[in-house]
Design a protein around this motif. Structure first.
Motif: not given
Length: 429
Positions: A292-314
């Motif tokens: 997803s990071v290199g496809t449909f989520l590539s339009r989001f900055h990685r700094r945003v994905l890190i925060v959302r990713g940790f929250t979703g994982f928790a």
């Protein structure tokens, strides 16, 4: 310490959006290495999936399952930095070939030990040697592989690499199940894994791997601290490495102990087909998250994905810990895998884009230590805690820590000087 750098090549005219998976695949050398490694990884994940389940079924001890993971991944914790120093002193290509051949031979030894029903400690000993070869190979590979693509397409290459690792994490167990249907024993499946190394060895013989050396002024034991010095002076590297260290140690205990979680929480036997499909569901989620990071989520900055990713994982891990039936873990496990590797891939990409080319052999060993090397420590402690206090409290503690990291690793709050400048190839704000 200064590092040698190559003159940046002009952006390639491949016709794809820069930084995407399709852009990375347009490079012939990258494709050859990618395919060779992918086939080899299917064999590796067959063994990584079956061996812990074999130890669980044979001993009934989660603590020994933790030991099996530790001896395999523990060398990353202790040998990654020496491996990085070695990669800067010798030919990376020859080093990788030597370690792959050694791993293939040692895997043949594992197959023989399982066939002979040898003691688990003999099996652990061979796995320790395989882990050592992997620890010495990893810095050379990870400092060369990114140079097969232009720096602007690095994000797509890392996303593909992560997706491949997790796609093979799914294909490995499925392939093992199919081989079992055709009558292959556990030892024979490990034998297939030994021969799968040949595809990656062939790719390394076909593709000249880039070999950028660092101009290191430190000598002797001081060379071991070069990567630490770089990470300490660049705040973003410091944060990412410390965050991943604590995440691996506290929140990822369930990975190596997956068969124990399945038996103790959901009543799913580790040698059953249901367990294989549960693991495959989690692996499919990890594959989707990495891709997803290199496809449909590539339009989001990685700094945003890190925060959302940790929250979703928790949230996913907390729900996973509370489940007790044999159906819902498949759906929650998929989400857990997705957020886990979406986050890990975003972190890896940010880490790579905040290093100069000549710094990778010194800094990437730290990544292997905090990501791969710390996981077995968490598994080792987790196996003991599973027996002492139960599975649920251990997983809930991991979920709580991931939620804390969603706040602490929010890089959007860091000043520009915390990152590698764009002029040096750093990522855009």
């Amino acid at each position: 310490m200064t590092s040698t750098t190559t003159t940046p090549a002009p952006p390639p005219d491949h016709g794809f959006t820069p930084g995407t998976a399709r852009a990375a695949l347009s490079y012939r050398s990258f494709r050859i290495v990618f395919i060779g490694l992918a086939i080899s990884q299917i064999g590796t994940w067959m063994q990584n999936f079956l061996l812990p389940a074999y130890i669980q079924e044979r001993t009934g001890r989660p603590a020994l399952v933790g030991v099996s993971i530790f001896v395999q991944l523990g060398p990353l914790l202790f040998l990654s930095i020496p491996g990085g120093v070695l990669a800067d002193k010798v030919s990376k290509q020859k080093l990788m070939l030597t370690m792959q051949i050694a791993s293939a031979i040692l895997t043949l030894g594992t197959a023989w030990l399982v066939w002979q029903d040898a003691t688990v400690w003999a099996i652990f000993g061979v796995q320790l040697l395989i882990g050592t070869a992997n620890a010495l190979n990893a810095p050379a590979f990870q400092s060369s592989m990114p140079l097969l693509v232009h720096r602007q397409d690095l994000a797509g290459a890392i996303s593909l690499n992560s997706a491949m690792i997790n796609g093979t994490r799914v294909m490995g167990p499925v392939t093992a199940a199919l081989l079992g249907v055709f009558g292959l024993s556990l030892a024979q499946i490990f034998l297939v894994n030994a021969f799968s190394y040949l595809t990656f060895i062939a790719a390394l013989l076909l593709v000249p791997m880039p070999d950028v050396k660092a101009a290191v002024t430190a000598r002797g034991w001081r060379q071991l601290g070069v990567g630490l010095k770089i990470a300490r002076e660049r705040l973003v590297l410091n944060r990412l490495l410390l965050g991943m260290f604590s995440f691996s140690a506290i929140s990822l205990a369930y990975i190596g102990l997956f068969p124990s979680v399945a038996e103790l929480n959901f009543g799913i036997d580790a040698d059953s087909s249901r367990y294989r499909w549960l693991y495959a569901a989690w692996g499919a989620g990890a594959f989707a998250g990495a891709l997803s990071v290199g496809t449909f989520l590539s339009r989001f900055h990685r700094r945003v994905l890190i925060v959302r990713g940790f929250t979703g994982f928790a949230v996913s891990l907390a729900v996973f810990a509370m489940l007790r039936d044999q159906v819902s873990p498949f759906f929650v496990g998929f989400a857990l895998g997705f957020f886990y590797f979406m986050t890990a891939t975003a972190i890896t990409t940010s880490l790579q884009l905040n290093m100069r080319d000549g710094e990778r052999a010194s800094v990437m060993p730290l990544w292997f230590m905090v990501f791969g090397g710390t996981v077995p420590l968490g598994n080792l402690a987790g196996g003991v805690l599973f027996e002492a206090i139960g599975v649920r409290p251990v997983l809930l503690i991991g979920a709580g820590w991931a939620l804390f990291l969603a706040w602490w690793l929010d890089l959007r709050r860091q000043p520009p000087e915390a990152f590698l400048s764009e002029a040096d190839g750093g990522e855009t704000p």
